[in-house]
Write a protein that holds these residues in place. Structure first.
Motif, PDB file in Angstrom:
ATOM      1  N   GLU A  90     -12.544  19.556 -32.653  1.00 44.95           N
ATOM      2  CA  GLU A  90     -13.360  18.955 -31.586  1.00 44.95           C
ATOM      3  C   GLU A  90     -14.788  19.474 -31.586  1.00 44.95           C
ATOM      4  N   GLU A 109       2.096  17.258 -30.366  1.00 42.35           N
ATOM      5  CA  GLU A 109       1.593  15.907 -30.120  1.00 42.35           C
ATOM      6  C   GLU A 109       2.653  15.055 -29.422  1.00 42.35           C
ATOM      7  N   ARG A 113       0.245  16.972 -26.245  1.00 38.76           N
ATOM      8  CA  ARG A 113      -0.746  18.047 -26.415  1.00 38.76           C
ATOM      9  C   ARG A 113      -1.268  18.019 -27.844  1.00 38.76           C
ATOM     10  N   CYS A 116      -3.608  15.131 -29.718  1.00 38.23           N
ATOM     11  CA  CYS A 116      -3.622  13.808 -29.072  1.00 38.23           C
ATOM     12  C   CYS A 116      -5.009  13.405 -28.582  1.00 38.23           C
ATOM     13  N   ASP A 117      -5.712  14.303 -27.917  1.00 43.09           N
ATOM     14  CA  ASP A 117      -7.048  13.966 -27.419  1.00 43.09           C
ATOM     15  C   ASP A 117      -8.031  13.720 -28.559  1.00 43.09           C
ATOM     16  N   GLY A 120      -7.402  10.306 -29.933  1.00 43.83           N
ATOM     17  CA  GLY A 120      -7.967   9.335 -28.999  1.00 43.83           C
ATOM     18  C   GLY A 120      -9.475   9.263 -29.082  1.00 43.83           C
ATOM     19  N   ALA A 121     -10.124  10.421 -29.208  1.00 48.91           N
ATOM     20  CA  ALA A 121     -11.584  10.442 -29.316  1.00 48.91           C
ATOM     21  C   ALA A 121     -12.051   9.739 -30.587  1.00 48.91           C
TER      22      ALA A 121
END
Length: 173
Positions: A90, A109, A113, A116-117, A120-121
């Motif tokens: 990230e 995942e 958790r 996953c983010d 999505g990003a």
């Protein structure tokens, strides 16, 4: 949105094909984000459940398992190390990435958790996502992807063809 999964029945096959794809794409100058298994790392455990991942494009390499002792049958994943790998991804330049690769959609995942983010990003930015999925995590990944993922053969040429096809064509799913 362009997302695909790859699963190999051969032990280590998914990791190998994802590493091959990443090497081929990087040799073409394609900018990558995500993580790959460090396939050169030799596990210290007889069952092979000891691994490191390499954050794309240039590292760091992070050991994501922990030593729980020889008699332990508990999950060896180190949640802190996974969080470090996620934070490293990230903190990278996701905006310039042309492909996001996740070596394995695993238990973290499946629980919503882990990466996953980050997945999505990437999808929100229009970056194609390629995910390794084991048989044990297939149902969780399918639920997460909500039917939008293309299942690819675990072959470098098949994955490169998927990557090279523009979004919106008939070959995306």
């Amino acid at each position: 949105m362009k997302i695909a999964s790859v699963t190999s029945s051969e032990r280590g096959g998914t990791d190998q094909v994802l590493c091959d794809v990443a090497a081929r794409l990087q040799s073409r100058g394609v900018s990558l984000a995500g993580v790959l298994k460090d396939t050169g790392y030799v596990s210290g455990f007889s069952n092979g459940c000891d691994m490191r991942v390499r954050v794309l494009p240039d590292g760091p390499v992070i050991k994501i398992t922990q030593d729980l002792g020889s008699g332990s049958d508990a999950c060896r994943l180190d949640p802190g190390a996974i969080a470090q790998a996620v934070a490293s991804v990230e903190a990278g330049d996701l905006n310039s990435a042309e492909l996001f690769i996740l070596n394995k959609f695993g238990p973290e995942e499946a629980a919503g958790r882990g990466f996953c983010d980050a997945i999505g990003a990437a999808l929100e930015r229009g970056i194609p996502v390629l995910v390794g999925v084991s048989g044990a995590s297939k149902a969780a990944f399918d639920a997460y992807a909500d039917g939008l993922a293309t299942a690819l053969e675990p072959r470098t040429d098949a994955i490169l063809t998927w990557f090279d096809v523009p979004e919106g064509s008939d070959q995306n799913h």
